[in-house]
Design an enzyme around this catalytic site. Structure first.
Site, PDB file in Angstrom:
ATOM      1  CD  GLU A   1      -2.781  -0.601   0.094  1.00  0.00           C
ATOM      2  OE1 GLU A   1      -3.061   0.625  -0.221  1.00  0.00           O
ATOM      3  OE2 GLU A   1      -4.369  -1.540   0.341  1.00  0.00           O
TER       4      GLU A   1
ATOM      5  CB  SER B   1     -21.986 -29.581  56.331  1.00  0.00           C
ATOM      6  OG  SER B   1     -23.000 -30.520  56.516  1.00  0.00           O
TER       7      SER B   1
END
Length: 667
Positions: free
Chosen positions: A62, A322
């Protein structure tokens, strides 16, 4: 011309754009992105977060002179004009990356000389305002990749299912080619067009001699994706909550570890599928030194409506079974009326209309406190809770950040030690992390920017008591086919088989597991030991590291068999209080609970602390931090010498088993 340029005003730099909100883990890995209000995936990206090979391809294809020009490349413009003039068609564009950024910041539909001039002016302005890497960052965030995908990060996630940090050569080439014609080259609609565009980028690299021909051939052989992948949705409950804290923020950094979160989500999903279509699983893993949450799995599957997947069960109030028993025993150890080797009676006992029974409806007879906790016996736990006091027990847990939820209008009672209350998995994990920290808790946090100063420790129990509990739970029988003695853990099953729990810790991590139906319906056979404990052990195995040993015993821990303990600690006699008309109850007159005392001893000797008591039936044993220091037969006062400044627990026990305890600070 100068007036026209001046009329353009300052260049737009992306501050006006709406960016996707992103939630990331502690190392910056994406957990969950959110689309912008207009439905676009526009994720911010930095140069450091993208594979360097991508920039080699991008600049070669580019804008070769990107690092040198000031926004406009005259040589590229002249080349493009000459090629157009000699061939009559566009062979290569003259736009620089900065000009493309200018077009993306101010999108316009017209293609004219005036529009191109505007881009050139904007490009020069942008270059004067930003560094080259900042310009690249804008391109990385705005370049179109088809549909509603903008920016390399969104494209890499959608097309390849990964961050752009480690792209293959073929993947990088495709991401360079797509922005030139994002709709025409969309891989899901035109894979052949996308492949040819990718290969042209690779051919350009081959012609430049930058990449070996063999590598080019391998890149061309890579398949082109033919469908978009869904955006990541890791830790969706935690991510949603994080965004709700500050909706205006774009990047939220969490303490979670994405790899651990992924494997625990998979574990929860697999186990829930094996258990049944209506059950869900929640898992919470924390590093207890800091309170940082490393993984939070709120449900077995966020998308499963039948399992109420969007409900975060780590924050749901459920009956803990528990799992509160360790804290009952911890307060008993702290108060000095029991030791892990103290004998307790597991026999039928009634407290008014309340008669606790063990889970298997049998009784073990006389057992040590260690054995009673490891076997999760109910009667000994209720006996100890009666001595500790349900209200004091509730207040102590709340003080440490563990809120117990009782039905409206109901006062704390003995049944709460067996699960007759409500708590969240998050609070329960925080309390167990306090045991692992030897008695102090810190608030759990998921925001990475929270500072330690904003998260001060809270007192749960004394270090010796916390260590006793951890040492006892380390010996709890492991689930089938699991190795014991590496994780201190406790299981629990709520009334009616509605909730199964398992919470455990090693020297670094605390993990909690909940299994059940989100709607609270009973599930016959849903038991913590059989259902949740195997998931807990698997979760520790998936940490990817060996369990860290628990810390050594703190100063004051007493190592002795039952027969070698001080007489009052050898057997616990519940309810051994003076009857009406007998001696007044045993109590410490001096020092008062919570006192701060300035002490000075002789040169080279610890300071002496006076202790005065009243009531009780002699002889009376005086203990300092759980260790016997004096036995009083006729006298009601003595002096003891603590080992140094700091918090000191004084406990007295008489011949009938009555006790009293105070905590003072020496300075």
């Amino acid at each position: 011309m100068a007036l026209w340029v001046q009329s353009l005003g300052p260049p737009p730099l992306g501050k006006h754009l709406a960016w996707s909100t992103v939630v990331v883990d502690r190392d910056g890995r994406i957990l969950r992105p959110y689309a912008t209000p207009d439905g676009r995936w526009r994720l911010p990206a930095t140069v450091d977060a993208v594979d360097p090979r991508f920039f080699d391809l991008l600049l070669a294809y580019e804008d070769r002179r990107f690092r040198d020009h000031a926004g406009v490349d005259p040589a590229a413009l002249l080349r493009a004009a000459w090629q157009f003039g000699t061939t009559g068609r566009v062979v290569s564009g003259g736009s620089t990356l900065t000009m493309q950024v200018a077009r993306l910041l101010e999108p316009r539909s017209e293609r004219s000389v005036a529009a191109k001039l505007r881009q050139m002016v904007r490009a020069v302005q942008i270059e004067r305002s930003l560094t080259k890497n900042q310009v690249l960052a804008l391109y990385l965030g705005l370049a179109p990749y088809g549909g509603n995908l903008e920016g390399i990060r969104a494209a890499s996630l959608a097309w390849f299912g990964k961050e752009p940090r480690r792209l293959t050569l073929g993947e990088a080439a495709l991401l360079v080619a797509l922005p030139q014609a994002p709709e025409a080259r969309r891989p899901d609609r035109a894979p052949d067009v996308a492949r040819r565009a990718r290969n042209r980028v690779l051919d350009r690299m081959a012609a430049a001699g930058v990449v070996e021909p063999g590598e080019i051939d391998r890149a061309k052989a890579e398949p082109v994706p033919t469908a978009r992948r869904p955006m990541p949705m890791i830790a969706p409950h935690a991510a949603d909550r994080m965004v709700s804290y500050n909706p205006e923020k774009n990047i939220h950094r969490m303490t979670l570890e994405a790899p651990l979160q992924v494997v625990l989500e998979a574990l929860a999903k697999d186990r829930a599928a094996a258990l049944g279509p209506d059950l869900s699983v929640a898992v919470l893993a924390v590093e207890h030194a800091t309170g940082e949450v490393l993984a939070r799995v709120g449900s077995a599957d966020w998308t499963d409506a039948r399992r109420a997947g969007q409900v975060d069960m780590t924050l749901a109030v459920r009956s803990p079974g528990s799992t509160l028993k360790p804290f009952v025993f911890a307060l008993g150890f702290e108060d000095g009326f029991i030791h892990p080797e103290t004998l307790l009676d597991d026999r039928p006992t009634r407290y008014g209309a309340y008669a606790p029974e063990n889970f298997d409806l049998t009784f073990q007879g006389t057992v040590t406190a260690r054995r009673a906790l490891q076997l999760s016996l109910n009667v000994p736990a209720v006996q100890v809770l009666e001595k500790v006091g349900p209200s004091r027990f509730t207040a102590r847990l709340a003080q440490a950040g563990g809120k117990l939820v009782l039905p409206p209008g109901e006062a704390p009672g003995l049944a709460m030690g067996l699960g007759g209350t409500g708590i969240t998995l998050a609070d329960l994990v925080g309390l167990y992390a306090g045991l692992a920290r030897l008695g102090t808790t810190v608030a759990l946090t998921e925001r990475l920017d929270d500072t330690p100063a904003a998260n001060p420790p809270l007192r749960l129990v004394e270090p010796v008591a916390a260590w006793y509990v951890g040492n006892v739970l380390l010996g709890a029988p492991p689930p089938e086919n699991a190795a014991g003695g590496r994780i201190a853990f406790k299981t629990g099953t709520s009334y009616g088989y509605r909730d199964a729990w398992a919470v455990g810790f090693d020297g670094r991590h605390t993990i909690g597991v909940w299994v059940g139906r989100p709607d609270g319906a009973p599930v016959p056979g849903l038991i913590g030991r059989a259902t949740a404990a195997p998931i807990l052990f698997d979760a520790f195995a998936r940490l990817g590291r060996a369990p860290v040993p628990l810390p050594p015993a703190p100063r004051g821990a007493l190592f002795a068999s039952t027969g070698k303990l001080p007489a009052p600690l050898q057997r616990f006699r519940p309810g051994a209080l003076p009857s009406q008309g007998a001696e007044p109850p045993l109590r410490i007159v001096f020092p008062p609970n919570g006192a701060r005392l300035e002490l000075a001893g002789e040169a080279g000797e610890p300071a002496a602390l006076a202790v005065k008591i009243a009531g009780g039936s002699g002889p009376v044993t005086v203990m300092v931090d759980g260790l016997p220091r004096a036995v009083l037969r006729d006298r009601r006062s003595t002096t003891v010498r603590p080992e140094g400044p700091g918090f000191v627990r004084l406990t007295v026990t008489d011949a009938r088993g009555a006790t009293d305890s105070v905590l003072v600070r020496l300075q």
